[in-house]
Design an enzyme around this catalytic site. Structure first.
Site: not given
Ligand SMILES: Cc1ncc(COP(=O)(O)O)c(C=O)c1O
Length: 393
Positions: A176, A204, A236
């Site tokens: 990250s 992610h 996200k």
């Protein structure tokens, strides 16, 4: 003096590590108002630009009209609603695994999975730069806990040799704060030799990576035998909120029976699950979002290297600029902000001392012109900083 909070806070300030929360006065989008200032932002994890997508917003509104605004109870009591269930089925199909289980946050999903799978007498091995939620989970589990060198298969193998009990190897899919990919094919092969299970937190990777946004496992073509425990977060690239664990029937039933962060909490509002069902559809089908994102990333990397910035080995929308000291990271972030660009400075303890950075992130909703503007302003600020001596490390 007991509870000398003032001194702790003063120390943090003096070390340039004090955190403050920018107040966002607009939705997630490239052009935002923060603390009353209009800025062009490169620090959201809304990688595909779905957080403010009208169809996703509408799905949430319709979901709230139909299901109300609260989860009402825990999943095991009376909080497991039809939209939660439909989303779990859709996520299982998307990940190609028999089942998926929905959580309210990624932090809880990670805590739940690790602590339900290993305990006293077992072993948990983690990449040393894993996300804080994974490291906290490893420590809380009561299992023997050891961190291997970042993405280093030899370092993992040495620890596997000494492992006892059930052994869980845990890694971020996309790291990250660095944006690089876990070396999953090699990590999985090494773990398999020792009958260890691999758990991947691909917070992610889902969305930006893989042909259909299926993340790092799709990118590398890995199946459930390689990665029995697969975690994704929904706040996200999905643009909504929550997280999921995908895996076998037995894995999911084990989490339902034993995972305390699953059992002892209220379910997420069902309207959020309605929104995620819509964003999952867009994430899979609108591949132009990934294509556009990749072209922005390529342009940024080329421009940044011409300026002489130090980037990391990242093919993802996370493109950190290594700066060194916290003071310089704050200074560069402030200089960008004075010129209308918002990029967060990431400092210890989030990253190792001496590796403070600006964490630039891109979204499919950025335009090429906005990336050019970022590069122009970065060049100006960087050249100005190069003339000033570095003060601390
Ligand atoms: C790799 C990783 N895992 C888990 C999380 C936690 O997810 P959530 O924000 O849904 O709690 C984050 C960041 O938020 C993350 O970067």
């Amino acid at each position: 003096m007991p509870f000398d909070l003032a001194s702790r806070l003063a120390e943090r300030r003096a070390a340039h590590l004090y955190r403050r929360r920018p107040l966002l006065e607009t939705p997630q989008q490239p052009e935002v108002t923060v603390d009353g200032e209009q800025l062009l932002a490169f620090c959201s994890n809304d990688y595909l630009g779905l957080a403010s997508h009208p169809d996703v917003v509408r799905a949430m509104q319709q979901g709230a009209a139909r299901w109300g605004v609260g989860g009402g109870a825990s999943h095991l009591v009376m909080g497991h609603s039809t939209p939660h269930h439909q989303l779990e089925e859709a996520l299982a199909e998307f990940t190609g695994r028999p089942r998926a289980l929905l959580f309210s946050t990624g932090y809880m999903a990670n805590l739940a999975a690790v602590t339900a799978l290993v305990g006293q007498g077992d072993t948990v091995l983690e990449d040393r730069i894993n996300h804080a939620s994974l490291l906290d989970a490893g420590l809380l589990s009561g299992a023997r806990f050891s961190r291997y060198l970042h993405n280093d298969v030899d370092s993992l193998a040495k620890r596997l040799d000494k492992a006892a009990g059930d052994t869980l190897v845990v890694t971020d899919g996309v790291f990250s704060m660095d944006g690089d990919l876990a070396n999953l094919p090699a990590l999985c092969a090494t773990a398999k030799v020792k009958n260890a299970w691999v758990m991947v937190d691909d917070a992610h990777g889902f969305g930006p990576l893989g042909k259909t946004g299926g993340g790092i496992v799709e990118h590398f073509g890995l199946g459930i035998d390689d990665v029995p425990v697969l975690v994704g977060t929904l706040g996200k690239a999905f643009g909504t909120a929550g997280a999921f664990v995908a895996g076998s029937e037995e894995l999911i039933e084990t989490l339902i029976q034993f995972a305390r962060p699953y059992i002892y909490t209220t379910s997420q509002p069902p309207a959020v699950a309605c929104a995620t069902l819509k964003s999952l559809e867009l994430l899979r089908s609108e591949s132009w979002r990934r294509d556009h994102l990749n072209s922005l990333i390529a342009r940024f990397r080329q421009g940044a290297s011409e300026i002489g910035l130090t980037l990391m080995d990242s093919p993802t929308p996370i493109q950190p600029i290594l700066v060194g000291s916290s003071e310089r990271a704050l200074k560069l972030s402030a200089a960008l902000r004075e010129r209308g660009i918002l990029v967060g400075a990431i400092r210890p303890p989030t990253v190792p001392t001496g590796s403070a950075r600006l964490r630039v992130t891109f979204s499919a909703s950025h335009s090429e012109a906005q990336v050019e503007r970022l590069l122009d302003i970065l060049a100006e600020c960087w050249n100005q900083m190069a003339e000033e001596p570095e003060a601390d490390a």
